[in-house]
Design an enzyme around this catalytic site. Structure first.
Site, PDB file in Angstrom:
ATOM      1  N   ASP A 113       3.353   3.447   6.186  1.00  0.00           N
ATOM      2  CA  ASP A 113       4.079   2.668   7.202  1.00  0.00           C
ATOM      3  C   ASP A 113       5.546   3.062   7.302  1.00  0.00           C
ATOM      4  OD1 ASP A 113       1.704   1.152   7.510  1.00  0.00           O
ATOM      5  OD2 ASP A 113       2.292  -0.079   5.794  1.00  0.00           O
TER       6      ASP A 113
ATOM      7  N   HIS B 291      -1.334   4.241  12.637  1.00  0.00           N
ATOM      8  CA  HIS B 291      -0.029   4.675  13.109  1.00  0.00           C
ATOM      9  C   HIS B 291       0.276   3.871  14.348  1.00  0.00           C
ATOM     10  CE1 HIS B 291       0.427   8.014  10.599  1.00  0.00           C
ATOM     11  NE2 HIS B 291      -0.373   8.846  11.215  1.00  0.00           N
TER      12      HIS B 291
END
Ligand code: GDP
Length: 430
Positions: free
Chosen positions: A12, A40
């Site tokens: 992340d 993503h």
């Protein structure tokens, strides 16, 4: 020319955005590990997308997107994503799927759920996407490769062997319904129909592409600290998250990878269980979580609130080193604009001694953060295009972090959009 984009920490870090940006100048983008267990987030002209399986190059019409052999291929998820993007106006991307990729089976997802249930509080915080059972089976040599779909008799025999083993566990360990051979076969035949047009000998395709001088991008998932060997074992993922594995998970020579862009976030966040030395709690954490990323720090796949912390120089230095970083992309720096003072974790205190070397898991559990507090810049840096135009304290923050981690920060991301990027010359030599 082959380049890799990978994460230094727990994932992340904003790899999606950097990949989307670098995909613009690439011919081929490859996913080389992991599965639909992480996502993503990409913001572009078509909208905001959470991709889990599709490579981030799918928004461009000049790129070929490849699912490499190292990926845990979840066929229905892949097609769900293709439908999602095309229904929002994105042209059908050019996709290739490695004939050596293995498929996530419906029972992998069930086993993931059953095991988390069985472990209860001691669970690993799995996203229950079947990834751990998938990779266990791959290395136990009972997984299903895409190429097997094209020999139905051999496939039936393979299914029969696996079902015997799985049913013992289902009946006696988990007390759940047993698997049916015919049902599995029928499911795989549906998968075959879906993926047949895209199946390809990917390593041969890439060998030609390299010869022709094509620009190839390896797209990593998660980050160094989730690597099964070099991460915080056992709170890790099941496939290697390192750039080096890009060679294996795509099928190219390791020496072809010329540039390794490691994405590092300006503060820390993590999901799942495991030691997180610079973690913060309470209102301080809530505020950073609310302001973080683009609309808050919540899992792209699960929606779970992420655990938050200050920037961790020890973990990031280690994370960059294991990746073989040539360039650091320092992301979400704009988020910190609300702080008067910004603590940074510069060392770990373990048994009364301070270290800047990232320890193994048992020692990591005992580590306490050594914090240094830097002055904030108290302003919004979004929209700034040149490094020189950043506030003085913001530049100091970047340069402080760069010195601590020892790898050159050549890109600074100051917003979620593709164009929110500042290139800089690092004073550190590569
Ligand atoms: P990934 O798995 O590494 O791609 O990370 P995420 O999907 O969690 O991406 C992080 C989030 O931050 C996404 O919502 C991005 O749109 C957003 N993002 C990426 N770079 C920046 C940035 O520089 N500033 C801000 N504010 N958000 C960013």
């Amino acid at each position: 020319m082959v380049r890799a984009i990978v994460g230094a920490n727990w994932g992340d870090e904003g790899k999606g955005k950097i990949t989307d940006m670098m995909a613009q100048e690439s011919d081929i983008i490859i996913r080389f590990q992991g599965g639909a267990n992480a996502g993503h987030t990409i913001v572009n002209n078509y909208g905001k997308f959470a991709l889990h399986t599709l490579p981030s190059g799918v928004f461009y019409d000049h790129t070929t997107s490849i699912i490499g052999n190292g990926v845990a291929l979840n066929v229905p998820v892949l097609f769900g994503e293709i439908n999602d993007i095309t229904s929002k106006g994105v042209p059908m991307p050019k996709i290739l799927i490695s004939d050596r990729a293995q498929m996530v089976m419906p029972y992998h997802i069930l086993f993931d759920q059953y095991e988390e249930e069985r472990l209860g509080k001691a669970s690993f915080g799995s996203t229950k996407s079947g990834i751990a059972p998938f990779y266990s089976d791959k290395y136990a040599k009972i997984g299903f490769q895409v190429q097997e779909l094209f020999d139905e008799e051999a496939l039936k025999a393979h299914i029969a062997r696996v079902v015997v083993q799985k049913n013992v566990l289902l009946e006696h360990l988990y007390h759940k319904p047993k698997l049916d051979e015919q049902e599995i076969f029928d499911t795989l035949m549906q998968y075959k129909e879906m993926i047949e047009p895209y199946v390809c000998d990917v390593s041969a395709y890439l060998a030609d592409a390299i010869k022709e001088g094509k620009t190839i991008l390896l797209e990593g998932q998660l980050g160094t600290l989730k690597d099964p060997d070099h991460g915080i074992y056992p709170m890790v993922t099941s496939s290697s998250t390192l750039a080096a594995y890009g060679a294996i998970g795509a099928g190219i020579p390791p020496y072809e990878i010329k540039q390794i862009v490691t994405v590092v976030k300006a503060y820390s966040s993590a999901v799942g269980a495991g030691a997180f030395v610079s973690e913060i709690f309470g209102e301080e954490a809530d505020e950073l979580r609310r302001r973080g990323g683009d609309g808050g720090e919540y899992g792209a796949t699960t929606g779970r609130p992420r655990r938050m912390g200050w920037f961790d120089c020890v973990a990031s230095k280690y994370g960059c080193r294991l990746q073989g970083t040539t360039d650091v992309a320092f992301t979400v720096l704009d988020v910190l604009g609300y702080l008067d003072k910004i603590p940074v974790c510069v060392g770990y205190e373990i048994d009364g001694e301070v270290t800047t070397d990232f320890p193994t898991t048992t020692r990591l559990e005992k580590a306490k953060p050594v914090l240094e507090v830097l002055d904030g810049w108290n302003s919004d840096i979004r929209g700034i295009k040149n490094y020189e135009d950043l506030p003085e304290n913001c530049k100091k923050y970047i340069e402080f972090v760069e010195k601590q981690i020892g790898f050159p920060i050549t890109m600074v991301s100051n917003g979620p959009k593709r164009e929110d990027i500042i290139y800089r010359k690092s004073t550190l030599s590569k």
